[in-house]
Motif scaffolding. Structure first.
Motif, short mmCIF file in Angstrom:
data_model
loop_
_atom_site.label_atom_id
_atom_site.label_comp_id
_atom_site.label_asym_id
_atom_site.label_seq_id
_atom_site.Cartn_x
_atom_site.Cartn_y
_atom_site.Cartn_z
N VAL A 84 10.75 20.42 -14.67
CA VAL A 84 9.99 19.30 -14.10
C VAL A 84 8.53 19.43 -14.53
O VAL A 84 7.96 20.52 -14.49
CB VAL A 84 10.08 19.34 -12.55
CG1 VAL A 84 9.27 18.22 -11.95
CG2 VAL A 84 11.52 19.30 -12.09
N ASP A 85 7.95 18.32 -14.98
CA ASP A 85 6.54 18.30 -15.31
C ASP A 85 5.99 16.91 -15.04
O ASP A 85 6.71 15.91 -15.20
CB ASP A 85 6.29 18.68 -16.78
CG ASP A 85 4.85 19.07 -17.01
OD1 ASP A 85 4.55 20.27 -16.91
OD2 ASP A 85 4.02 18.18 -17.27
N ALA A 86 4.73 16.81 -14.64
CA ALA A 86 4.11 15.53 -14.35
C ALA A 86 3.80 14.74 -15.62
O ALA A 86 3.69 13.52 -15.58
CB ALA A 86 2.83 15.72 -13.55
N ASN A 87 3.68 15.42 -16.75
CA ASN A 87 3.36 14.77 -18.01
C ASN A 87 4.63 14.15 -18.58
O ASN A 87 5.56 14.86 -18.97
CB ASN A 87 2.78 15.79 -18.99
CG ASN A 87 2.38 15.20 -20.31
OD1 ASN A 87 2.70 14.07 -20.63
ND2 ASN A 87 1.69 16.00 -21.12
N PRO A 88 4.73 12.83 -18.66
CA PRO A 88 5.96 12.20 -19.15
C PRO A 88 6.24 12.50 -20.63
O PRO A 88 7.37 12.43 -21.07
CB PRO A 88 5.72 10.70 -18.94
CG PRO A 88 4.24 10.55 -18.87
CD PRO A 88 3.72 11.83 -18.31
#
Length: 90
Positions: A84-88
């Protein structure tokens, strides 16, 4: 999102700023202008792999371009890995 800021010192402008990093037999092709990556955490990634046992389900938060997830996938017998990462873009 976490990204490094680079200043190109010479040569023609490069955008995207692509590089290939090989670590423990896994090749990462990365646009350094768009995602966070540091090879300095290679020993930490190796340590994480030693903590994963056969059948484990692994959740990697703040995964960036996924070097921890890819190392765990390549070097362990984990049952599943979720990154999971906030950067798409990552």
């Amino acid at each position: 999102s976490r990204r490094q800021n680079f200043i190109q010192l010479c040569g023609p402008p490069r955008n995207p700023l692509m590089t290939t990093h090989i670590e423990s037999g896994v090749a990462y092709i990365i646009d350094l202008n768009r995602v966070f990556f540091t090879p300095r955490l290679a020993l930490e990634r190796a340590r994480l792999c030693r903590c994963v046992s056969r059948g484990d389900r692994v959740l990697v938060l703040f995964a960036g371009c996924g070097p921890e997830s890819l190392a765990i996938c390549a070097r362990t017998e984990a049952d599943s890995i979720i990154s999971v990462d906030a950067n798409p873009v990552a």
